[in-house]
Scaffold this motif. Structure first.
Motif, short mmCIF file in Angstrom:
data_model
loop_
_atom_site.label_atom_id
_atom_site.label_comp_id
_atom_site.label_asym_id
_atom_site.label_seq_id
_atom_site.Cartn_x
_atom_site.Cartn_y
_atom_site.Cartn_z
N ASP A 14 20.55 22.72 12.76
CA ASP A 14 21.06 21.99 13.93
C ASP A 14 21.58 20.60 13.57
O ASP A 14 22.40 20.05 14.29
N VAL A 15 21.13 20.06 12.44
CA VAL A 15 21.67 18.77 12.00
C VAL A 15 23.15 18.93 11.64
O VAL A 15 23.99 18.11 12.02
N HIS A 46 19.25 10.69 7.00
CA HIS A 46 19.64 9.75 5.95
C HIS A 46 20.54 8.65 6.47
O HIS A 46 21.06 7.86 5.69
N PHE A 86 20.54 12.57 12.07
CA PHE A 86 20.77 12.62 10.63
C PHE A 86 19.74 11.74 9.95
O PHE A 86 19.78 10.52 10.08
N GLN A 116 33.85 18.22 6.06
CA GLN A 116 33.34 16.86 6.27
C GLN A 116 31.82 16.88 6.50
O GLN A 116 31.10 16.02 6.01
N GLU A 121 25.05 21.35 12.79
CA GLU A 121 25.76 21.68 14.04
C GLU A 121 26.04 20.42 14.85
O GLU A 121 27.09 20.28 15.47
N ALA A 122 25.08 19.49 14.83
CA ALA A 122 25.28 18.23 15.54
C ALA A 122 26.49 17.51 14.96
O ALA A 122 27.35 17.01 15.71
N ALA A 123 26.60 17.47 13.64
CA ALA A 123 27.72 16.78 13.00
C ALA A 123 29.04 17.42 13.42
O ALA A 123 30.00 16.73 13.76
N MET A 124 29.08 18.76 13.44
CA MET A 124 30.32 19.44 13.82
C MET A 124 30.65 19.19 15.29
O MET A 124 31.79 18.98 15.66
N SER A 125 29.61 19.18 16.14
CA SER A 125 29.88 18.95 17.56
C SER A 125 30.45 17.56 17.78
O SER A 125 31.15 17.30 18.75
N LEU A 126 30.16 16.64 16.86
CA LEU A 126 30.66 15.27 17.00
C LEU A 126 32.06 15.11 16.43
O LEU A 126 32.62 14.02 16.46
N GLY A 127 32.60 16.19 15.86
CA GLY A 127 33.98 16.13 15.43
C GLY A 127 34.20 16.31 13.94
O GLY A 127 35.34 16.29 13.48
N ALA A 128 33.13 16.46 13.16
CA ALA A 128 33.30 16.63 11.72
C ALA A 128 33.63 18.09 11.42
O ALA A 128 32.97 18.99 11.92
N SER A 129 34.64 18.32 10.59
CA SER A 129 34.97 19.68 10.19
C SER A 129 33.86 20.20 9.28
O SER A 129 33.04 19.41 8.80
N PRO A 130 33.83 21.52 9.04
CA PRO A 130 32.77 22.04 8.15
C PRO A 130 32.73 21.33 6.80
O PRO A 130 31.66 21.04 6.28
N PHE A 161 20.15 18.53 21.06
CA PHE A 161 19.34 19.66 20.66
C PHE A 161 17.87 19.42 20.98
O PHE A 161 17.43 18.29 21.13
N TYR A 198 35.50 10.17 13.89
CA TYR A 198 36.42 11.31 13.93
C TYR A 198 37.34 11.24 15.13
O TYR A 198 37.98 12.21 15.49
N ILE A 238 34.37 24.35 16.98
CA ILE A 238 33.47 23.40 17.64
C ILE A 238 33.91 21.95 17.46
O ILE A 238 33.87 21.18 18.41
N HIS A 239 34.36 21.58 16.27
CA HIS A 239 34.63 20.16 16.04
C HIS A 239 35.90 19.68 16.72
O HIS A 239 36.21 18.50 16.69
N PHE A 245 28.62 8.04 14.32
CA PHE A 245 29.17 9.19 13.57
C PHE A 245 30.40 9.79 14.24
O PHE A 245 31.45 9.94 13.62
N GLN A 283 29.25 14.80 4.35
CA GLN A 283 28.57 13.72 5.07
C GLN A 283 27.08 13.99 5.29
O GLN A 283 26.29 13.07 5.34
N ILE A 284 26.74 15.25 5.49
CA ILE A 284 25.37 15.58 5.91
C ILE A 284 24.64 16.43 4.87
O ILE A 284 23.64 16.00 4.30
#
Ligand SMILES: Nc1ncnc2c1ncn2[C@@H]1O[C@H](COP(=O)(O)OP(=O)(O)O)[C@@H](O)[C@H]1O
Ligand SMILES: [Mg+2]
Lengths: 264, 361
Positions: free
Chosen positions: A160-161, B89, B87, A174, A163-172, B81, B102, B72-73, B98, A178-179
């Motif tokens: 889910d960490v 780190h 994150f 990125q 998934e959270a990054a992707m939901s915020l706009g990061a591509s797979p 969640f 984007y 999704i992005h 974050f 990043q994560i």
């Protein structure tokens, strides 16, 4: 158990450790011996054999070969290992269990068998021995270690960490850089270090695969031993010990600092 | 901010159908809760809106635009969640910032937006800390700040309060609703906790086994449950066999073995026609009184208290009327009745609802 029993066990354990580490200590000690024979008695303290080592072209060449081989092995093994772990842990690969077993198998197969098998296979294909082949061999038997270490870490990184990054706009991609990668960096570094030391240390496979005229440090020592036990070998042994013991310790320390900083 | 429309969505995992054909419209700016027991398909629906799962059939529209093929992005969502998913780190400020990296947000505006978001969740001073150094409740606030700072079209929350302990959960419930009101973002909230759903939602979608049982305002689903499942899932209900004699003039005439004949408002007896029916009486609407009490406008029966479950301000009685067990949840007036006491149980007919007899499933 009686107090005497414990004393016996303790004494026995000490003897076992002595048996294991005394030869190593002797080699290190003798490498500083001023005498021109690589054995006791010590006649004085000197760096003479290290200086000779540094002037021995064959050994320097072997060192360069070993380091280049080790670095390339670490780089390729780690890259492949990270990709394989991602595929096995993050995506549903058909037959993932089988693939996983196959990737880990080189640890279980005796190295001689692996060495001969690869050689016969290449003969069958009509390919000659070369540095690339040597590298290929090293990658095969260091890969399982990288995969084991990286996979264990990746399993612990919550999906889910990402998934959270992707939901915020990061591509797979990125998200990976990043994560995922920063979170598994300690394991990636540990894997790379493993690969380097195992490659640097290896002699069995290397003897089978190396093309004529190319020597790594272990095969060079082996060749030198056939002539005589020169004190140079003690010095070389000491350098090897420092590299193969010191590097992982250093790596572990770095990994610990990194993971502390990232608050894991 | 955008509306969300699930158009005839079906989701199958292999041969297992997790979501049966579902049509769901969530108007712009509304707070809609998917409520149901564990495993009923709430998360599956949410993940399809998010783009983390592909629907097997049907369309998903966000702001009127089909997004089935949009990853999704690129959906401009905020997701919170259950386990925060911060994150580890990155510092709190880096976590919140974050999503802004984007989007077309000038670098110089990022710190200001981050500070405003932290202010909104009432944690202005933790920006430099790492998530590990925060309590669960604080981490969830940061997760919320991170999700809304990007001004998403839709905010999706999957059981965001269930990892918190009871007191904190109620505080966060109020807090979350306040923030949602303030920014007015379309929100889909998933929970299995009926009190969360009742307290926060504009609309509740009650789900069971991959199907929508009822959609309505909290009052509607609470007062006029559309099925026995809904009646039981939202609070405690007594559901009894009854016979409908007649529906006319805005009243449905019921006859129940224990309570005799009475009329319930037709609005609370949707789909009931003369013949066998079920009466639904919420435990809070069944009043326990000293034996022999007569009250104007009440339907009554003599009963005996079997078990008393004392809860402070309220008490829950299990009582026996004839050979049927009923439950009642009453405010305590001085002292609760004792176990074994003979009492009069009564209710006002307008507090009762009726349902058609359901085919067994
Ligand atoms: N990836 C999956 N593969 C197979 N079955 C799944 C998968 N995800 C969810 N399910 C099943 O779908 C049903 C609904 O799951 P879910 O949406 O997570 O329920 P809820 O969030 O309401 O508890 C469950 O029975 C679950 O076991
Ligand atoms: Mg769920």
């Amino acid at each position: 158990m009686t107090g005497l029993g414990w004393h016996l066990i303790r004494g026995y354990a000490i003897l076992v450790y002595l048996f294991m580490f005394l030869p190593v200590a002797v080699v290190v000690l003798l490498s500083f011996n001023a005498s021109q024979f690589g054995s006791f008695p010590m006649t004085g303290f000197s760096f003479r054999w290290f200086v000779e080592l540094a002037n021995n072209d064959a050994i320097l060449r072997a060192f360069r070969t070993s380091i280049i081989l080790g670095l390339l092995t670490a780089l390729i093994s780690t890259t492949l290992g990270v990709l394989a772990s991602l595929a096995l842990v993050r995506y549903r690969v058909p037959g993932a269990n089988l693939v996983s077993t196959l990737l880990i198998a080189p640890i279980l197969v005796p190295e001689v068998v692996l060495a001969v098998a690869l050689l016969l296979f290449l003969n069958f294909l009509g390919i000659n021995k070369s540095f690339t082949l040597l590298l290929f061999g090293h990658v095969i038997f260091t890969l399982p270690f990288v995969i084991l270490v990286v996979q264990a870490r990746l399993v612990a990184i919550r999906r889910d960490v990402e998934e959270a990054a992707m939901s915020l706009g990061a591509s797979p991609i990125q998200t990976f850089f990043q994560i995922t990668l920063p979170l598994m960096l300690p394991a990636v570094l540990a894997g790379a270090l493993f690969a380097f030391t195992i490659s640097f240390d290896d002699i069995t496979g290397t003897l089978f695969w190396k093309p004529g005229g190319v020597e790594t440090v272990p095969t060079q020592i082996f060749a030198m031993l056939r002539n005589s036990i020169s004190p140079e070998i003690n010095a070389l042994g000491t350098v090897m010990i420092v590299m193969t013991v010191g590097l992982p310790l250093l790596g572990a320390a770095i990994a610990r600092t990194l993971s502390k900083k990232s608050g894991l | 901010m955008s509306s969300v429309h699930l158009k005839n969505i079906v989701k199958r995992f292999g041969s297992f159908t997790a979501v049966h054909p579902t049509d769901l419209e969530i108007p712009e700016g509304h707070f809609v809760t998917l409520l149901g027991p564990s495993g009923c398909g709430k998360t599956t629906n949410l993940r399809m809106i998010a783009g983390l799962l592909d629907p097997t059939e049907g369309e998903i529209l966000i702001g009127g635009r089909r997004v089935n093929e949009v990853p999704i992005h690129k959906r401009n969502l905020g997701i919170v969640f259950q386990n925060y998913a911060l994150f580890p780190h990155k510092t709190v400020a880096q976590n919140v910032a974050f999503g802004l990296h984007y989007r077309d947000v000038p670098k110089s505006e990022i710190p200001g937006k981050v500070a405003a978001a932290l202010e909104l969740v009432q944690l202005p001073d933790v920006g430099e800390r790492y998530p590990k150094a925060l309590s669960g409740g604080q981490q969830q606030r940061i997760a919320l700040a991170r999700a809304i700072v990007t001004e998403p079209d839709v905010l999706l929350l999957d059981e965001p309060l269930s990892a918190l302990d009871a007191n904190l959960r109620e505080d966060m419930r109020v807090e979350l609703k306040r923030i949602q009101d303030k920014i007015g973002v379309t929100t889909v909230f998933v929970t299995h906790d009926q009190s969360e759903a009742l307290a926060m939602s504009d609309k509740i979608v009650v789900m069971s086994a991959g199907r929508v049982e009822q959609m309505g305002t909290p009052e509607e689903v609470y007062n006029t449950p559309a099925s026995e499942f809904v009646a039981n899932f939202l609070g405690a209900s007594n559901i009894l066999d009854a016979t409908c004699r007649d529906v006319s003039g805005g009243t449905a005439q019921l006859e129940a073995p224990l309570f005799g004949a009475f009329g319930v408002p037709a609005a609370k007896a949707g789909g009931v026609s003369p013949g066998p029916a079920r009466m639904v009486l919420r435990a809070e609407k069944l009043l326990i009184q000293p034996p022999g009490t007569t009250a104007e406008g009440q339907v009554q029966a003599e009963a005996r208290i079997e078990t008393v479950d004392y809860q402070g301000q309220t008490v829950r009685y299990f009582l026996r009327v004839g050979d049927t067990q009923l439950q009642a949840i009453n405010m305590i007036d001085e002292r609760p009745f004792e176990e074994g006491a003979a009492v009069t149980a009564g209710f006002r007919p307008q507090d009762c609802a009726a349902l058609p007899v359901e085919a067994p499933r």
